[in-house]
Design a protein around this motif. Structure first.
Motif, PDB file in Angstrom:
ATOM      1  N   VAL A 140       0.883  -1.260   0.059  1.00  0.00           N
ATOM      2  CA  VAL A 140      -0.135  -0.065   0.040  1.00  0.00           C
ATOM      3  C   VAL A 140       0.604   1.072   0.051  1.00  0.00           C
ATOM      4  O   VAL A 140       1.691   1.073   0.717  1.00  0.00           O
ATOM      5  CB  VAL A 140      -0.805  -0.023   1.401  1.00  0.00           C
ATOM      6  CG1 VAL A 140      -1.885   1.116   1.192  1.00  0.00           C
ATOM      7  CG2 VAL A 140      -1.850  -1.176   1.180  1.00  0.00           C
ATOM      8  N   GLN A 141       0.570   2.248  -0.876  1.00  0.00           N
ATOM      9  CA  GLN A 141       1.430   3.367  -0.775  1.00  0.00           C
ATOM     10  C   GLN A 141       0.374   4.675  -0.539  1.00  0.00           C
ATOM     11  O   GLN A 141      -0.754   4.706  -0.966  1.00  0.00           O
ATOM     12  CB  GLN A 141       1.844   3.815  -2.252  1.00  0.00           C
ATOM     13  CG  GLN A 141       2.760   2.668  -2.732  1.00  0.00           C
ATOM     14  CD  GLN A 141       2.087   1.516  -3.398  1.00  0.00           C
ATOM     15  OE1 GLN A 141       1.194   1.497  -3.848  1.00  0.00           O
ATOM     16  NE2 GLN A 141       2.514   0.244  -3.046  1.00  0.00           N
TER      17      GLN A 141
ATOM     18  N   THR B  27      -6.316  -3.030   5.518  1.00  0.00           N
ATOM     19  CA  THR B  27      -6.403  -4.454   5.336  1.00  0.00           C
ATOM     20  C   THR B  27      -6.696  -4.690   3.891  1.00  0.00           C
ATOM     21  O   THR B  27      -7.243  -4.062   3.215  1.00  0.00           O
ATOM     22  CB  THR B  27      -7.269  -5.336   6.041  1.00  0.00           C
ATOM     23  OG1 THR B  27      -7.200  -6.560   6.085  1.00  0.00           O
ATOM     24  CG2 THR B  27      -8.929  -4.572   5.689  1.00  0.00           C
ATOM     25  N   SER B  28      -5.762  -5.816   3.413  1.00  0.00           N
ATOM     26  CA  SER B  28      -5.758  -6.115   1.955  1.00  0.00           C
ATOM     27  C   SER B  28      -6.714  -7.078   1.680  1.00  0.00           C
ATOM     28  O   SER B  28      -6.998  -7.376   0.402  1.00  0.00           O
ATOM     29  CB  SER B  28      -4.353  -6.526   1.774  1.00  0.00           C
ATOM     30  OG  SER B  28      -3.243  -5.497   1.789  1.00  0.00           O
TER      31      SER B  28
ATOM     32  N   ILE C 111      -9.901   0.433   4.720  1.00  0.00           N
ATOM     33  CA  ILE C 111      -9.191   1.440   5.395  1.00  0.00           C
ATOM     34  C   ILE C 111     -10.037   1.621   6.638  1.00  0.00           C
ATOM     35  O   ILE C 111     -10.941   2.399   6.598  1.00  0.00           O
ATOM     36  CB  ILE C 111      -8.451   2.461   4.766  1.00  0.00           C
ATOM     37  CG1 ILE C 111      -7.899   2.288   3.254  1.00  0.00           C
ATOM     38  CG2 ILE C 111      -7.624   3.445   5.631  1.00  0.00           C
ATOM     39  CD1 ILE C 111      -7.351   3.578   2.828  1.00  0.00           C
ATOM     40  N   TYR C 112      -9.237   1.266   7.747  1.00  0.00           N
ATOM     41  CA  TYR C 112     -10.195   1.670   8.989  1.00  0.00           C
ATOM     42  C   TYR C 112      -9.970   3.116   9.527  1.00  0.00           C
ATOM     43  O   TYR C 112     -10.908   3.877   9.495  1.00  0.00           O
ATOM     44  CB  TYR C 112      -9.734   0.545  10.285  1.00  0.00           C
ATOM     45  CG  TYR C 112     -10.212   1.130  11.472  1.00  0.00           C
ATOM     46  CD1 TYR C 112      -9.662   1.094  12.859  1.00  0.00           C
ATOM     47  CD2 TYR C 112     -11.739   1.451  11.670  1.00  0.00           C
ATOM     48  CE1 TYR C 112     -10.014   1.427  13.961  1.00  0.00           C
ATOM     49  CE2 TYR C 112     -12.001   1.718  12.975  1.00  0.00           C
ATOM     50  CZ  TYR C 112     -11.664   1.666  13.928  1.00  0.00           C
ATOM     51  OH  TYR C 112     -12.110   2.063  15.081  1.00  0.00           O
TER      52      TYR C 112
ATOM     53  N   TRP D 191      -4.843  -6.073   9.915  1.00  0.00           N
ATOM     54  CA  TRP D 191      -4.518  -4.602   9.619  1.00  0.00           C
ATOM     55  C   TRP D 191      -3.220  -4.228   9.974  1.00  0.00           C
ATOM     56  O   TRP D 191      -2.550  -4.452  10.979  1.00  0.00           O
ATOM     57  CB  TRP D 191      -5.461  -3.962  10.490  1.00  0.00           C
ATOM     58  CG  TRP D 191      -7.010  -4.410  10.454  1.00  0.00           C
ATOM     59  CD1 TRP D 191      -7.525  -5.235  11.033  1.00  0.00           C
ATOM     60  CD2 TRP D 191      -7.998  -3.529   9.657  1.00  0.00           C
ATOM     61  NE1 TRP D 191      -8.989  -5.307  10.731  1.00  0.00           N
ATOM     62  CE2 TRP D 191      -9.118  -4.327   9.732  1.00  0.00           C
ATOM     63  CE3 TRP D 191      -7.930  -2.511   8.915  1.00  0.00           C
ATOM     64  CZ2 TRP D 191     -10.022  -4.019   8.980  1.00  0.00           C
ATOM     65  CZ3 TRP D 191      -8.899  -2.244   8.168  1.00  0.00           C
ATOM     66  CH2 TRP D 191     -10.323  -2.648   8.248  1.00  0.00           C
ATOM     67  N   ASP D 192      -2.729  -3.241   8.873  1.00  0.00           N
ATOM     68  CA  ASP D 192      -1.246  -3.073   8.995  1.00  0.00           C
ATOM     69  C   ASP D 192      -1.180  -1.367   8.647  1.00  0.00           C
ATOM     70  O   ASP D 192      -2.328  -0.653   8.308  1.00  0.00           O
ATOM     71  CB  ASP D 192      -0.454  -3.397   7.924  1.00  0.00           C
ATOM     72  CG  ASP D 192      -0.049  -4.930   8.063  1.00  0.00           C
ATOM     73  OD1 ASP D 192      -0.264  -5.687   7.143  1.00  0.00           O
ATOM     74  OD2 ASP D 192       0.212  -5.348   9.035  1.00  0.00           O
TER      75      ASP D 192
END
Length: 121
Positions: free
Chosen positions: A2-3, A100-101, A31-32, A107-108
Motif C-alpha cells: 500500500v502506498q 487490510t488487503s 481502510i479503518y 490490519w497494517d
C-alpha cells in the motif's frame, strides 16, 4: 503493498490556509482509520487528527477549531483543511492509514513520505 502519497503542502503566512490531501493506493480491501501526524524540527512526531471509516474524528487540542479532517472512502483519500495557520504549525505532515488487503486478514499501519508545511511571515 500500500502506498500513501501526500500533496498540498507549502509555505503560507500566519492566518492563512492550506489543504493537504493523501491518496492511498495498492492492495486495499478496507481502510479503518486515516489520519495526519506532524513532526517539527527537534520534536517528536505528534498526532494532528484522525478519522475512522465511519466518520468519527479526533483532533489534537492545538488544532481544534482550526483544522478539519475529512475523507472520501470511495477514493481512499483523506484531507486536512488547515485554517488560521500559526508559525507553530510549521512541520512535516505525514499521512497514515490502517489498512487490510483482504477480508479476515490483519490490519497494517502505513505512512506517507510527508509534506512540508511552513508558516512564516
Amino acid at each position: 503493498q500500500v502506498q500513501l502519497v501526500e500533496s498540498g503542502g507549502g509555505s503560507v503566512q500566519p492566518g492563512g490556509s492550506l489543504r493537504l490531501s493523501c491518496a492511498a493506493s495498492g492492495s486495499i480491501f478496507s481502510i479503518y482509520v486515516m489520519g495526519w501526524y506532524r513532526q517539527a524540527p527537534g520534536k517528536q512526531r505528534e498526532l494532528v487528527a484522525t478519522i475512522s471509516n465511519g466518520g468519527r474524528t479526533n483532533y489534537a487540542d492545538s488544532v481544534k477549531g482550526r483544522f478539519t479532517i475529512s475523507r472520501d472512502n470511495a477514493k481512499n483519500t483523506v484531507y486536512l483543511q488547515m485554517n488560521s495557520l500559526k508559525p507553530e504549525d510549521t512541520a512535516v505532515y505525514y499521512c497514515t492509514g490502517v489498512v487490510t488487503s483482504a477480508p479476515n486478514t490483519r490490519w497494517d499501519d502505513y505512512w506517507g513520505q510527508g509534506t512540508q508545511v511552513t508558516v512564516t511571515s
